[in-house]
Write a protein that holds these residues in place. Structure first.
Motif, PDB file in Angstrom:
ATOM      1  N   GLN A 180       0.976  11.875   7.168  1.00 40.57           N
ATOM      2  CA  GLN A 180      -0.508  11.540   6.832  1.00 40.57           C
ATOM      3  C   GLN A 180      -1.201  12.703   6.190  1.00 40.57           C
ATOM      4  OE1 GLN A 180      -2.574  10.455  10.874  1.00 40.57           O
ATOM      5  NE2 GLN A 180      -2.833  12.665  10.821  1.00 40.57           N
ATOM      6  N   GLN A 181      -2.272  12.052   5.533  1.00 39.41           N
ATOM      7  CA  GLN A 181      -3.307  12.786   4.808  1.00 39.41           C
ATOM      8  C   GLN A 181      -4.434  12.203   5.042  1.00 39.41           C
ATOM      9  OE1 GLN A 181      -2.353  12.573   0.634  1.00 39.41           O
ATOM     10  NE2 GLN A 181      -0.812  13.987   0.531  1.00 39.41           N
ATOM     11  N   PHE A 182      -5.418  12.862   4.516  1.00 36.47           N
ATOM     12  CA  PHE A 182      -7.127  12.560   4.675  1.00 36.47           C
ATOM     13  C   PHE A 182      -7.495  12.201   3.454  1.00 36.47           C
ATOM     14  CE2 PHE A 182      -5.396  15.004   8.376  1.00 36.47           C
ATOM     15  CZ  PHE A 182      -6.168  14.305   9.524  1.00 36.47           C
ATOM     16  N   HIS A 183      -8.093  11.172   3.414  1.00 37.47           N
ATOM     17  CA  HIS A 183      -8.764  10.616   2.034  1.00 37.47           C
ATOM     18  C   HIS A 183     -10.155  10.059   2.452  1.00 37.47           C
ATOM     19  CE1 HIS A 183      -4.541   9.365   0.556  1.00 37.47           C
ATOM     20  NE2 HIS A 183      -4.890  10.697   0.697  1.00 37.47           N
ATOM     21  N   PHE A 184     -10.951  10.391   1.449  1.00 39.49           N
ATOM     22  CA  PHE A 184     -12.458   9.611   1.482  1.00 39.49           C
ATOM     23  C   PHE A 184     -12.240   8.521   0.786  1.00 39.49           C
ATOM     24  CE2 PHE A 184     -16.435   9.057  -0.912  1.00 39.49           C
ATOM     25  CZ  PHE A 184     -17.470   8.836   0.299  1.00 39.49           C
ATOM     26  N   ILE A 185     -12.710   7.371   1.449  1.00 42.20           N
ATOM     27  CA  ILE A 185     -12.676   6.102   0.795  1.00 42.20           C
ATOM     28  C   ILE A 185     -14.323   5.826   0.434  1.00 42.20           C
ATOM     29  CG2 ILE A 185     -12.269   3.812   1.058  1.00 42.20           C
ATOM     30  CD1 ILE A 185      -9.738   5.884   1.435  1.00 42.20           C
ATOM     31  N   LYS A 327     -13.071   5.174  -6.281  1.00 45.27           N
ATOM     32  CA  LYS A 327     -12.553   4.320  -5.252  1.00 45.27           C
ATOM     33  C   LYS A 327     -12.482   5.462  -4.016  1.00 45.27           C
ATOM     34  CE  LYS A 327     -11.185   0.229  -7.185  1.00 45.27           C
ATOM     35  NZ  LYS A 327      -9.790  -0.891  -6.936  1.00 45.27           N
ATOM     36  N   ARG A 328     -11.719   6.559  -4.316  1.00 45.51           N
ATOM     37  CA  ARG A 328     -11.516   7.491  -3.314  1.00 45.51           C
ATOM     38  C   ARG A 328     -11.181   8.796  -3.773  1.00 45.51           C
ATOM     39  NH1 ARG A 328      -6.316   5.616  -0.563  1.00 45.51           N
ATOM     40  NH2 ARG A 328      -7.086   3.613  -1.124  1.00 45.51           N
ATOM     41  N   VAL A 329     -11.085   9.602  -2.845  1.00 52.23           N
ATOM     42  CA  VAL A 329     -10.970  11.225  -3.042  1.00 52.23           C
ATOM     43  C   VAL A 329      -9.596  11.381  -2.129  1.00 52.23           C
ATOM     44  CG1 VAL A 329     -11.449  13.576  -3.013  1.00 52.23           C
ATOM     45  CG2 VAL A 329     -13.323  11.731  -3.324  1.00 52.23           C
ATOM     46  N   GLU A 330      -8.464  12.074  -2.799  1.00 53.42           N
ATOM     47  CA  GLU A 330      -7.403  12.607  -2.202  1.00 53.42           C
ATOM     48  C   GLU A 330      -7.689  13.890  -2.097  1.00 53.42           C
ATOM     49  OE1 GLU A 330      -3.529  10.812  -3.019  1.00 53.42           O
ATOM     50  OE2 GLU A 330      -4.381   8.831  -3.268  1.00 53.42           O
ATOM     51  N   ALA A 331      -7.682  14.593  -1.267  1.00 57.57           N
ATOM     52  CA  ALA A 331      -7.744  16.086  -1.039  1.00 57.57           C
ATOM     53  C   ALA A 331      -6.809  16.918  -0.720  1.00 57.57           C
ATOM     54  CB  ALA A 331      -9.079  16.318   0.085  1.00 57.57           C
ATOM     55  N   GLY A 332      -5.383  16.386  -0.969  1.00 58.10           N
ATOM     56  CA  GLY A 332      -4.227  17.130  -0.822  1.00 58.10           C
ATOM     57  C   GLY A 332      -3.655  16.973   0.686  1.00 58.10           C
ATOM     58  N   ARG A 341     -15.443  15.579   7.879  1.00 58.47           N
ATOM     59  CA  ARG A 341     -16.408  15.423   6.581  1.00 58.47           C
ATOM     60  C   ARG A 341     -16.089  14.319   5.798  1.00 58.47           C
ATOM     61  NH1 ARG A 341     -14.602  20.381   8.337  1.00 58.47           N
ATOM     62  NH2 ARG A 341     -16.308  21.716   8.411  1.00 58.47           N
ATOM     63  N   GLY A 342     -15.416  12.996   6.704  1.00 60.23           N
ATOM     64  CA  GLY A 342     -15.668  11.997   6.094  1.00 60.23           C
ATOM     65  C   GLY A 342     -14.314  11.512   5.528  1.00 60.23           C
ATOM     66  N   TYR A 343     -13.310  12.291   5.691  1.00 61.93           N
ATOM     67  CA  TYR A 343     -12.024  12.011   5.110  1.00 61.93           C
ATOM     68  C   TYR A 343     -11.059  11.336   6.228  1.00 61.93           C
ATOM     69  CZ  TYR A 343     -12.824  14.741   0.816  1.00 61.93           C
ATOM     70  OH  TYR A 343     -13.863  15.072  -0.183  1.00 61.93           O
TER      71      TYR A 343
END
Length: 396
Positions: A180-185, A327-332, A341-343
């Motif tokens: 699992q990761q956390f991405h901003f969409i 479209k998105r931010v992948e923050a590692g 924070r919205g991820y």
């Protein structure tokens, strides 16, 4: 695999021509099939090797699988490394190695098919633009198992595999692992304020307060890319990287030369978010710009300030992505603190071929339970997202 195709292993990435590599989908901005991923570009992979960051001396011996036509044309590829350790991978198999070796087996060396030090999902089964993808992808997956058998090693591991490729590996008998990761969409937001309006009131107020607090003490933020990335800037950023990386990992993976090489070869694909106070930079985060995604990689600082890490790494990344229509931010990797924070939680995938039947069976049983746990945790975390009920984003 047809008789017209042949597979070979190339140990040095610099021996692969940039021209032939750029024809592989996802590795070049000119290919239309898959969005450009900077981490599978020739510029990035060759810089890792040439800089001494990922080479034989650091335990990353190149074993790149190249699928070629009878005319010697590169039509498919899978970046890979023969490794005698499991550092710098972010999908942890230390327990597998320990268990196998206590039982009398030899886990290392192994084949690691991934982008060194880069926990970002991206194409792994690379196919030349304009060709049928599935037959070539299947040929590469099958050839990888043959390479494992020929080398007499324990296993091959393909990490951060995209959704559209994991099925290819499963059909060929690979074990499937999730994490699992956390991405901003980006749901079509015009700006950061429009995004904030989709959050619950209490969460929205907390983030606005956090952003204001991060920039107290006279701190300002600069976005640096392209020609802004001078050697002087890299000197400053490398100081941040070494300070924070030294405390986090003990020994940072990337060399100073690596930054010079990527600055020379792919400056327009890089965003440095730099925090300045009293006329000097005190912190920064490096991001890579893909065709539709901003990839946050690592950060560092030489001064500690409340919330500055969140501002530099997460909020500013959202600002930039929205300004560019990404479209998105992948923050590692990891980081449940990103949720507030919205991820949102997103499932990541990896594929594993294990030669020893007993070890394969034991790992397969473990992975079945782990996949269920990951799915359950993702559902739980999504329920606690900061979005207003009824308006929560869903990962497509």
């Amino acid at each position: 695999m047809t008789d017209e195709l042949s597979i070979r292993v190339e140990r040095s990435f610099t021996a692969i021509s940039p021209e032939s590599w750029s024809k592989l989908s996802g590795a070049s901005k000119t290919c239309a099939t898959i969005a450009y991923n900077p981490f599978v570009s020739h510029a990035f992979l060759s810089s890792l090797e040439e800089s001494g960051s990922a080479d034989a001396e650091t335990g990353w011996l190149g074993h790149h699988l190249l699928l070629e036509s009878d005319r010697g044309e590169l039509i498919g590829a899978l970046p890979g490394y023969l490794k005698n350790h499991s550092q710098g991978e972010y999908v942890f198999d230390h327990g597998w190695a320990d268990g196998f070796e206590r039982a009398g087996g030899r886990y290392y060396p192994k084949l690691q098919c991934s982008i060194p030090f880069t926990p970002a999902t991206g194409p792994r089964l690379l196919v030349a633009e304009g060709l049928q993808r599935l037959p070539i992808q299947s040929a590469i997956a099958e050839s990888l198992k043959e390479v494992v058998r020929r080398l007499g090693i324990s296993s091959a591991h393909i990490t951060f595999v995209p959704d559209e490729e994991i099925g290819v590996f499963e059909m060929d008998g690979y074990l499937h692992r999730t994490d699992q990761q956390f991405h901003f969409i980006n749901d079509g937001y015009a700006n950061h304020e429009e995004f904030l309006e989709t959050l619950a009131s209490r969460k929205r107020k907390a983030l606005r307060k956090e952003r204001r607090a991060a920039l107290e003490n006279g701190i300002s933020i600069d976005w640096l890319t392209g020609r802004d990335l001078t050697e002087r800037i890299w000197d400053q950023f490398f100081k941040f990287y070494m300070d924070t990386g030294g405390r986090k990992w003990g020994r940072p993976y990337l060399t100073r030369k690596f930054y010079s090489l990527i600055g020379e070869r792919m400056a327009d694909d890089i965003l440095l978010v730099m925090a300045k106070r009293e006329g000097r930079y005190i912190a920064g985060a490096i991001n890579f710009i893909g065709g539709d995604t901003l990839y946050g990689r690592h950060w560092g600082c030489i001064e500690d300030h409340p919330f500055l890490h969140f501002e530099v790494c997460y909020h500013q990344a959202i600002d930039f992505a929205l300004s560019k229509g990404l479209k998105r931010v992948e923050a590692g990797a990891q980081g449940e603190h990103k949720l507030a924070r919205g991820y949102l939680p997103v499932t990541t995938h990896s594929a594993h071929y294990v030669a020893h039947a007993g070890l394969r069976r034991a790992i397969g049983d473990y992975l079945a339970r782990e996949r269920a746990d990951v799915e359950q945790m993702s559902e739980l975390l999504t329920e606690h997202s900061p979005f207003r009920k009824g308006e929560r984003l869903q990962e497509d």
